[in-house]
Design an enzyme around this catalytic site. Structure first.
Site: not given
Ligand code: AMP
Length: 216
Positions: A16, A91, A130, A163, A174
């Site tokens: 994404k 989400r 990654r 990360r 996740r």
């Molecule tokens: P991502 O980079 O989008 O995978 O986000 C990394 C982490 O940030 C996720 O595993 C969540 O803990 C948090 N996070 C990101 N976007 C959201 C969201 N819309 N709602 C809740 N937690 C989020």
């Protein structure tokens, strides 16, 4: 011209972020990643960052309330007038309803969703490899797109990092959270006639071409 308020859906590691950056450049729309915004808040040690840190490290979702404010503020900025590319938001179903409310309060068009489909096993191997650059944000994959010099960013030379939430046990958590909370969003947007699904397992150029075609 109609606004293009686009949501990228798909499991963590589906591509994404990579595709959102490409689409953003192609369509001239801002890329809004709630994950990036939260990571920045954690780095800067803001109140939001302090609240979000532990949840993010465990692979869970940060509370909807914490996200609403930053998303609303971001979508109200002038660069969002022609549309946006949302990556990582909404989400869950509650956030989808909140987003509907924000878009309508701002007098904007409803969102359309683009879903990247990738199998779980492929996700585990992708995310495990990654590495990202903490300085400039460039993303690499040890298997498919390694840096030229091991462990160093091609663009700025900084040391690459994994990360914390890309460690295997966190990836599995996740994915579990994705299937339980986020996957139902595909049905929601499908029912509204606002969903396009793309095979996220093909190479990045192929995925981008399919997305551009779907956006129309
Ligand atoms: P991502 O980079 O989008 O995978 O986000 C990394 C982490 O940030 C996720 O595993 C969540 O803990 C948090 N996070 C990101 N976007 C959201 C969201 N819309 N709602 C809740 N937690 C989020």
């Amino acid at each position: 011209m109609a606004q293009k308020n686009l949501i990228l859906l798909g499991p963590p590691g589906a591509g994404k972020g990579t595709q959102a950056k490409e689409l953003s450049a192609r369509l001239g729309l801002p890329h809004i990643s709630t994950g990036d915004m939260l990571r920045e808040a954690v780095r800067e040690g803001t109140e939001l960052g302090l609240k979000a840190k532990a949840v993010m490290e465990s692979g869970g979702l940060v509370s909807d309330e914490l996200l609403t404010g930053i998303v609303k503020e971001r979508l109200a900025r002038p660069d969002c007038v022609g549309g946006v590319i949302l990556d990582g938001y909404p989400r869950n179903l509650a956030q989808a309803a909140i987003l509907d409310g924000i878009l309508s309060a701002l007098g904007k068009d409803g969102a359309r969703a683009l879903e990247l489909e990738v199998a779980d096993e492929a996700i585990v191997s992708r995310l495990g490899g990654r590495r990202s650059c903490p300085a400039c944000g460039a993303v690499y994959n040890l298997a498919s797109s390694p840096p030229e010099r091991a462990g160093r960013c091609d663009r700025c030379g900084a040391a690459l990092v994994q990360r914390d939430d890309d460690k295997e046990e966190v990836i599995r958590e996740r994915l579990r959270v994705y299937h339980e909370k986020t996957a139902p969003l595909s049905d929601l947007y499908r029912r509204r006639g606002c969903l396009a699904t793309v095979d996220g397992g093909q190479n990045p150029e192929g995925v981008l071409a399919a997305l551009v075609k779907a956006v129309g």
